[in-house]
Design an enzyme around this catalytic site. Sequence first.
Site, PDB file in Angstrom:
ATOM      1  CG  HIS A  88      29.885   3.820 -11.807  1.00 35.71           C
ATOM      2  ND1 HIS A  88      30.930   3.092 -11.887  1.00 35.71           N
ATOM      3  CD2 HIS A  88      29.591   3.616 -13.382  1.00 35.71           C
ATOM      4  CE1 HIS A  88      31.114   2.698 -13.227  1.00 35.71           C
ATOM      5  NE2 HIS A  88      30.712   3.110 -14.040  1.00 35.71           N
TER       6      HIS A  88
ATOM      7  CG  ASP B 136      30.913   5.187 -16.795  1.00 33.02           C
ATOM      8  OD1 ASP B 136      32.140   4.792 -16.664  1.00 33.02           O
ATOM      9  OD2 ASP B 136      29.716   4.489 -16.992  1.00 33.02           O
TER      10      ASP B 136
ATOM     11  CD  GLU C   7      32.115   0.365 -15.177  1.00 31.13           C
ATOM     12  OE1 GLU C   7      31.102  -0.232 -15.166  1.00 31.13           O
ATOM     13  OE2 GLU C   7      32.527   1.345 -15.888  1.00 31.13           O
TER      14      GLU C   7
ATOM     15  CG  HIS D 155      32.766  -3.345 -18.144  1.00 28.63           C
ATOM     16  ND1 HIS D 155      32.526  -2.971 -19.482  1.00 28.63           N
ATOM     17  CD2 HIS D 155      32.002  -2.378 -17.399  1.00 28.63           C
ATOM     18  CE1 HIS D 155      31.390  -2.321 -19.550  1.00 28.63           C
ATOM     19  NE2 HIS D 155      31.122  -1.687 -18.149  1.00 28.63           N
TER      20      HIS D 155
ATOM     21  CG  HIS E 279      29.704  -4.226 -14.864  1.00 24.42           C
ATOM     22  ND1 HIS E 279      29.037  -4.564 -15.965  1.00 24.42           N
ATOM     23  CD2 HIS E 279      29.703  -3.274 -14.524  1.00 24.42           C
ATOM     24  CE1 HIS E 279      28.850  -3.450 -16.298  1.00 24.42           C
ATOM     25  NE2 HIS E 279      29.171  -2.379 -15.593  1.00 24.42           N
TER      26      HIS E 279
ATOM     27  CG  HIS F 296      27.319   0.976 -11.712  1.00 18.44           C
ATOM     28  ND1 HIS F 296      28.479   0.416 -11.027  1.00 18.44           N
ATOM     29  CD2 HIS F 296      27.366   0.704 -13.230  1.00 18.44           C
ATOM     30  CE1 HIS F 296      29.077   0.021 -12.485  1.00 18.44           C
ATOM     31  NE2 HIS F 296      28.435   0.192 -13.473  1.00 18.44           N
TER      32      HIS F 296
ATOM     33  CG  ASP G 143      26.165   3.420 -15.306  1.00 18.86           C
ATOM     34  OD1 ASP G 143      27.339   3.829 -15.683  1.00 18.86           O
ATOM     35  OD2 ASP G 143      25.626   2.553 -15.992  1.00 18.86           O
TER      36      ASP G 143
END
Length: 397
Positions: free
Chosen positions: A20, A22, A125, A152, A193, A214, A322
């Site tokens: 993961h 972003d 995500e 999420h 999540h 993650h 992350d």
Amino acid sequence: MDNLDRARLLLAENPVVDGHNDLPWALREQVAYDLDARDIATDQTGALHTDIPRLRAGGVGAQFWSVYVSTRLTGDDAVSATLEQIDVVAELLERHPADLRRALTADDMEKARAEGRIASLMGAEGGHSINNSLGTLRALHTLGVRYMTLTHNDNTDWADSATDSAQVGGLSEFGREVVREMNRIGMLVDLSHVAATTMRDALATSVAPVIFSHSSARAVCDHPRNVPDDVLRMLAANGGVAMATFVPKFVLPAAVAWTLAADRNMREHGLHHLDTTATAMRIHADFEAAHPRPKATVSTIADHLDHMREIAGIDHIGIGGDYDGTAFLPVGLEDVSGYPNLIAELLTRGWSDADLAKLTWQNAVRVLRDAEAVSRDLGARRGPSHATIDELDGPAV
């Protein structure tokens, strides 16, 4: 040879598959996708955690780029923003063909490694990205998305999030159909999540291995974003992989408490705890000056991996840092160049070369390959589902 040199040699053979990152959302937020303004071919230290030179220095061989969109975006707006995220990943691959290779399958990942390029996959995500549509789910898969995180930070209409109030008690019947359709098309079910009830429902429903892209160990740090031990045991039976994350407020108990206090301070000033305006940042900086932030370290992450290996087994763990999705990171893991520091720490703790190869590369490649095999079998036996949420769960009240 010291352990850091050993770690670099190990990563040259079995590089990191990171679950993961972003970067696409950071590019959206910082420069509205102007890739000249954030040219990842050059060092972006101070602006981003991620660029190609530091990916190379970190021994990264495959990256799941998160095509995350905020839950503030709903309905068709969420779908459109997800498509824009997919588009910027495609643009990154087009701009950097010598370093990044599009990967849709486990074989593609192995080809990228053989070519010395970084296999680039995508993960959506948050189930809000499909707007309660199995057709949209299939379209994302066609565009290259190879996992979807079921929620999420907020619930979807069909799945409970770890950080929201329970709504359906895990997965609704439509949520189970989403999992079944993901199995059929070969999209990995990602349980980071989600609420523990959702984790258990998904594991009971899925006939393919699942992942946590993650998330770390709840027994080491009691945060709802982490994985309870009973779920880690279920994951081993399922054949899936839990990829430890580096976010301090999820992995360090003192950082959990500090974050709660910092968030409370923001609310006492009449501000949302995620506010990033200049005023909010001044208030946050004043709080941190008076109450120094606890700092996670490489050892903190190794503690989680030690525990996850003990409970789930060496075949069911991985790494999902992350990066570019969090403000703070552990000392020694401040950006994507830091993975050798983690591998060196695990070497110090007695992890074998074979164990580390599974952690960094082999487990993640295997789980995608296994999901592909399940997809081939299911695809031969049934066609696409056209079920709707109203049909399976009833009309929204």
